[in-house]
Design an enzyme around this catalytic site. Structure first.
Site, PDB file in Angstrom:
ATOM      1  N   ASP A   1       0.862  -1.188   0.000  1.00  0.00           N
ATOM      2  CA  ASP A   1       0.000   0.000   0.000  1.00  0.00           C
ATOM      3  C   ASP A   1       0.892   1.230   0.000  1.00  0.00           C
ATOM      4  O   ASP A   1       1.545   1.523   0.997  1.00  0.00           O
ATOM      5  CB  ASP A   1      -0.881  -0.046   1.249  1.00  0.00           C
ATOM      6  CG  ASP A   1      -1.887   1.103   1.266  1.00  0.00           C
ATOM      7  OD1 ASP A   1      -2.845   1.012   2.033  1.00  0.00           O
ATOM      8  OD2 ASP A   1      -1.702   2.077   0.521  1.00  0.00           O
ATOM      9  N   HIS A   2       0.885   1.935  -1.119  1.00  0.00           N
ATOM     10  CA  HIS A   2       1.823   3.045  -1.282  1.00  0.00           C
ATOM     11  C   HIS A   2       1.455   4.258  -0.428  1.00  0.00           C
ATOM     12  O   HIS A   2       2.225   5.201  -0.309  1.00  0.00           O
ATOM     13  CB  HIS A   2       1.904   3.444  -2.753  1.00  0.00           C
ATOM     14  CG  HIS A   2       3.279   3.881  -3.176  1.00  0.00           C
ATOM     15  ND1 HIS A   2       4.289   4.100  -2.294  1.00  0.00           N
ATOM     16  CD2 HIS A   2       3.802   4.148  -4.394  1.00  0.00           C
ATOM     17  CE1 HIS A   2       5.378   4.484  -2.938  1.00  0.00           C
ATOM     18  NE2 HIS A   2       5.103   4.522  -4.210  1.00  0.00           N
ATOM     19  N   ARG A   3       0.264   4.217   0.181  1.00  0.00           N
ATOM     20  CA  ARG A   3      -0.059   5.316   1.086  1.00  0.00           C
ATOM     21  C   ARG A   3       0.822   5.247   2.328  1.00  0.00           C
ATOM     22  O   ARG A   3       1.169   6.252   2.924  1.00  0.00           O
ATOM     23  CB  ARG A   3      -1.532   5.240   1.513  1.00  0.00           C
ATOM     24  CG  ARG A   3      -2.510   5.484   0.379  1.00  0.00           C
ATOM     25  CD  ARG A   3      -3.926   5.261   0.837  1.00  0.00           C
ATOM     26  NE  ARG A   3      -4.126   3.894   1.335  1.00  0.00           N
ATOM     27  CZ  ARG A   3      -5.302   3.411   1.725  1.00  0.00           C
ATOM     28  NH1 ARG A   3      -6.374   4.158   1.697  1.00  0.00           N
ATOM     29  NH2 ARG A   3      -5.411   2.169   2.140  1.00  0.00           N
TER      30      ARG A   3
END
Lengths: 395, 474
Positions: free
Chosen positions: B443-445
């Site tokens: 999850d690049h967040r």
């Protein structure tokens, strides 16, 4: 030649690539550049490049003061525009901060009959062409499409699409030749402005080809401000930009873009070569964008603060001020008067921007063609009726 | 013009809708100049200083630092004529001469049409350039309603009686006498062609009598408006008897919902790493020979799981969840290690609870049990709940790798590909080695490329030489 090895004053040997091997302030990039006014305000008088061309300027005191006034004024107007954008009065603004000398020098080098093709950042050139500086504000406020007459002022509309104006300029310059207006000292020349990022565009390279092959009477004026939005120069080119011209068969030269005198001298000479039938020249004005690419950009995300600081020492205005003070051709009263005049101009501009009327939406059809066309007329009518169908539309 | 002016947060960068107040550079009571920096605001594009639009005295700061404000909302009030004496703090007090000079809408107090920043009633704000407060921009001016505005007359002159009742769209009008070509949109024409339906014989129910997608389907299914189709039609491309219809329910439905929710909320990044696992395979052989593991069925998955667990210890941030509801990132100190399993019922991801605390033997037991339960179709909801990080073993299908989709609530999932004998440069020579490819989605967040890369690198390091990694890390 190693940086800083040669002291100013000695006769420079011929460097390999046509640039100047003169590094007075130690602030030139490898390969050197044409500089007539150092960051400390030392006027070098003249400089000779490897091919034997000598560039020099000798202005009257009044003219030197005039350069200073232009530089301060365009910076002040630019600052007001940036503030207006932050206050919600302009949709966007592309600041020229740091590039004043490149623009004022080259802008003042244009003769009356010369035609200029700007990007969206050439507020300084626009000012030098005698256009009311309010003009770009309508464009960036979204109330008109840039209201000046390109033919009257010999200054084309701001071009947003990167590099495309170089093709327009080349075509225009080829037209100048076809009209028989080159080949004499009072002939016409064309200048195309663009940035370092634009040199990666196909259009710019195509225009180099055409201008070179057809010996178009023009000057390619590249303001290398080191960043194509966020992309640094090393991702645009493996060689200094001015050396690209050699591949297209015309001369290229690099100048200190923060030196208004070098910008004037080299541009004037290149324009005169063009009008005399000597073909195009590429000028790389080596400078630095002190602000953001546009008001929508945050340069701290891709530049380090120390780099910005190092360029502050090369400020284009401070060196002219230092020169004027040292030469005693201007005093504190003069500097204060210039500041105050620029401030008043900026406040007047602010008032006029705030008073700009909202256009009727239907006026967007007014400048599609110079004369009416059945298709556009029909569209205008339909659009007008659509708007009139809303309550309170005032129609 | 009113003395107290409210400055609304402008759109600072071409289409932004909000900005966060980073810091106020002035406070209530301060005297400020035109263009003096008053506040730092951070938008999605940049952190910028806003200069004062008017000179005067600050009378109100509407939002403290740290608050995110919608574009068009007031952020500061400035008394532009403080020398004129006190004013009521709430009600802007227009002076008589300014009313006479400039005010346009006295009935509405301080409204200044066309003036950006003009405070306005009902939360609406007058704007000029490119933006407006959300609720205001969502409203459209009502159309002037006249009976003639209804789109009739032009539709079908042959059937005026029908189109005069536009309020009953459910009832298809009787067949108009068609004089021109059939009206149908290109995709509908293609559908008709694919289904072997002749548009000319359909009574269109769409606008202007055009043929709709439904009309075509109805006609293809032998609808009432369809006359007997030519029996010589080519072999049906559309044959319901040759289609199987499976109700979407149960695990399939849940899987679909989870995949859609995950894929469209968590921005996925997938990285790949190809690793020489020959030493892992040898280590596995040694383990199998040991008495402790005698009863157990152990596979490379065991070492992959161990690698993941050790790597999590070194990079705890990957074992976390994005909590939009509370605006927090929840970093978990326990690892409930999910193992994606293909079952008769579909894809399920049961997890080994608190796997980080298990010894290698306990982990092997847990994995064995988990797979056995899953194959038997006896996995309980509790077994699948509260996973924190997962492995999907696509290698068992003979696949090299994939780009897995995150189970909802998790921030990383590792795809473990097939292990193949592969020519590989080993100690400077080309040897045949056991090689596999790992694919890590995250999850690049929460997880930046650097963290994800280090995490994957560590897993790869372990599998490349598990004995050395254990000695080095534990």
């Amino acid at each position: 030649m190693a940086k800083g090895e040669r002291k100013a004053g000695g006769k420079p040997p011929a460097p390999a690539d046509g640039a100047v091997d003169r590094i007075p302030g130690g602030d030139a990039p490898a390969g050197g550049f044409v500089q007539l006014l150092t960051p400390d305000g030392e006027h070098l008088g003249s400089v000779t490049t490897a091919d034997g061309t000598t560039y020099s300027v000798d202005f009257t005191d009044e003219e030197y003061r005039g350069f200073y006034r232009d530089l301060v004024t365009v910076r002040r107007l630019d600052a007001e525009a940036t503030a207006l954008q932050r206050q919600g009065e302009l949709g966007i603004w592309a600041s020229l901060l740091g590039q004043e000398a490149a623009q004022v020098g080259s802008g003042r080098a244009l003769r009356q009959q010369d035609m200029a093709f700007p990007t969206y950042r050439e507020h300084g050139v626009l000012y030098c062409r005698g256009i009311d500086p309010i003009m770009p504000f309508g464009l960036f406020r979204g109330v008109d499409q840039g209201g000046w007459d390109a033919n009257e002022h010999k200054f084309n509309g701001y071009t947003i699409v990167i590099g495309s104006q170089t093709l327009h300029a080349t075509g225009y310059a080829m037209g100048v030749t076809m009209d028989g207006k080159t080949g004499s000292p009072d002939g016409e020349a064309v200048i195309a402005y663009f940035g370092d990022g634009a040199t990666s565009q196909g259009e710019v390279n195509e225009s180099f080809v055409w201008a070179g092959v057809f010996n178009a009477p023009m000057v390619f004026f590249c303001q290398n401000n080191q960043y194509a939005i966020s992309e640094p120069l090393e991702r645009q080119t493996r060689i200094p930009l001015y050396r690209r011209a050699a591949g297209y068969g015309f001369p290229g030269i690099r100048i200190d873009g923060n030196d208004v005198l070098a910008s004037y001298a080299v541009t004037r000479a290149a324009l005169d070569n063009a009008r005399n039938g000597q073909g195009p020249t590429l000028i790389e004005a080596y400078t630095y964008r002190m602000g953001a690419h546009t008001s929508s950009d945050d340069p701290t995300r891709y530049r380090i603060a120390s780099e910005v600081e190092s360029w502050k020492a090369k400020d284009p205005i401070a060196r002219v001020k230092a020169f004027l003070a040292k030469q005693q051709v201007a005093d504190a009263d003069f500097f204060a008067e210039v500041d105050e005049t620029a401030r008043k101009l900026a406040l007047d501009l602010r008032e006029r921007v705030l008073a700009m009327p909202d256009p009727q939406p239907v006026t967007m059809f007014d400048h599609v063609y110079p004369n009416s066309s059945p298709e556009v007329d029909a569209q205008r009518k339909a659009f007008d009726e659509y708007h009139a169908s809303f309550e309170g539309s005032g129609h | 013009m009113s003395r107290i002016k409210e400055f609304n947060l402008p759109d600072l960068g071409e289409g932004l809708t909000e900005g966060e107040i980073l810091a106020w550079l002035v406070k209530v009571g301060d005297t400020i100049e035109l263009n003096q920096p008053i506040v730092e605001v951070e938008t999605a594009k940049a952190a910028v200083e806003i200069p004062a639009k008017w000179a005067g005295v600050v009378t109100k700061i509407h939002h403290e630092a740290g608050i995110t404000v919608e574009v068009g909302r007031p952020i500061i009030s400035i008394d532009t004529d403080p020398g004129a004496g006190p004013v009521s703090p709430d009600v802007p007090a227009p002076s008589a001469e300014s009313l006479a000079a400039v005010e346009v809408a006295p009935a509405e107090g301080a409204v200044e049409p066309g003036m950006i920043g003009g405070p306005a009633p009902g939360g609406r704000t007058a704007v000029l350039v490119g933006y407006g407060p959300r609720e205001a921009s969502a409203k459209r001016r009502p159309r002037i309603s006249t009976p003639s505005a209804a789109p009739v007359a032009v539709t079908a002159p042959a059937a005026p009686a029908v189109v005069a009742a536009p309020s009953a769209p459910a009832v298809p009008p009787p067949a108009p006498v068609r004089s021109g070509p059939v009206l149908a949109k290109p995709p509908v024409r293609k559908l008709a062609r694919d289904l072997g339906v002749d548009l000319a014989v359909i009574n269109g129910t769409g606008p202007l009598g055009s043929v709709t997608r439904e009309d075509v389907h109805q006609a293809a299914a032998g609808g009432a408006t369809q006359p007997a189709t030519a029996p010589t039609a080519p072999a049906a491309v559309f044959d319901a008897s040759r289609e199987q219809r499976i109700p979407i329910k149960g695990v399939r439905k849940l899987t679909a919902e989870n995949m859609v929710a995950s894929a469209f909320t968590a921005p996925h990044v997938t990285e790949f790493l190809t690793v020489d696992v020959t030493r892992s395979m040898k280590a596995l052989e040694k383990l199998k020979a040991r008495r402790e593991f005698a009863e157990l069925r152990i596979s490379p998955l065991l070492l992959v799981a161990k690698a993941v667990l050790l790597a999590v210890e070194r990079h705890p941030m990957v074992n976390s969840a994005w909590s939009a509801a509370t605006n927090e990132i929840v970093v978990k100190e326990y690892v409930n290690l999910g193992i994606a399993a293909a079952t008769e019922r579909g894809l399920i991801v049961p997890n080994v609870k608190d796997a980080g605390r298990l010894s290698l033997r306990e982990l092997a037991e847990a994995l064995n049990g988990l797979v056995r339960t899953a194959k038997a179709g006896k996995t309980s909801p509790a077994d699948m709940a509260h996973g924190t990080l997962s492995i999907t073993n696509v290698g068992v299908f003979g696949i090299d790798t994939g780009t897995p989709i995150l189970p909802p609530g998790e921030s990383a999932i590792l795809a473990f590909g097939a292990i193949r004998p592969t020519p590989w440069v080993h100690k400077g020579k080309i040897k045949v080695r056991q090689v596999t490819t790992l694919g890590l989605s995250f999850d690049h967040r929460i997880i930046d490329g650097e963290l994800g890369s280090k995490f994957l690198r560590d897993i790869g390091d372990f599998l490349g030489d598990p004995e050395a990694a254990i000695l080095a890390w534990t």
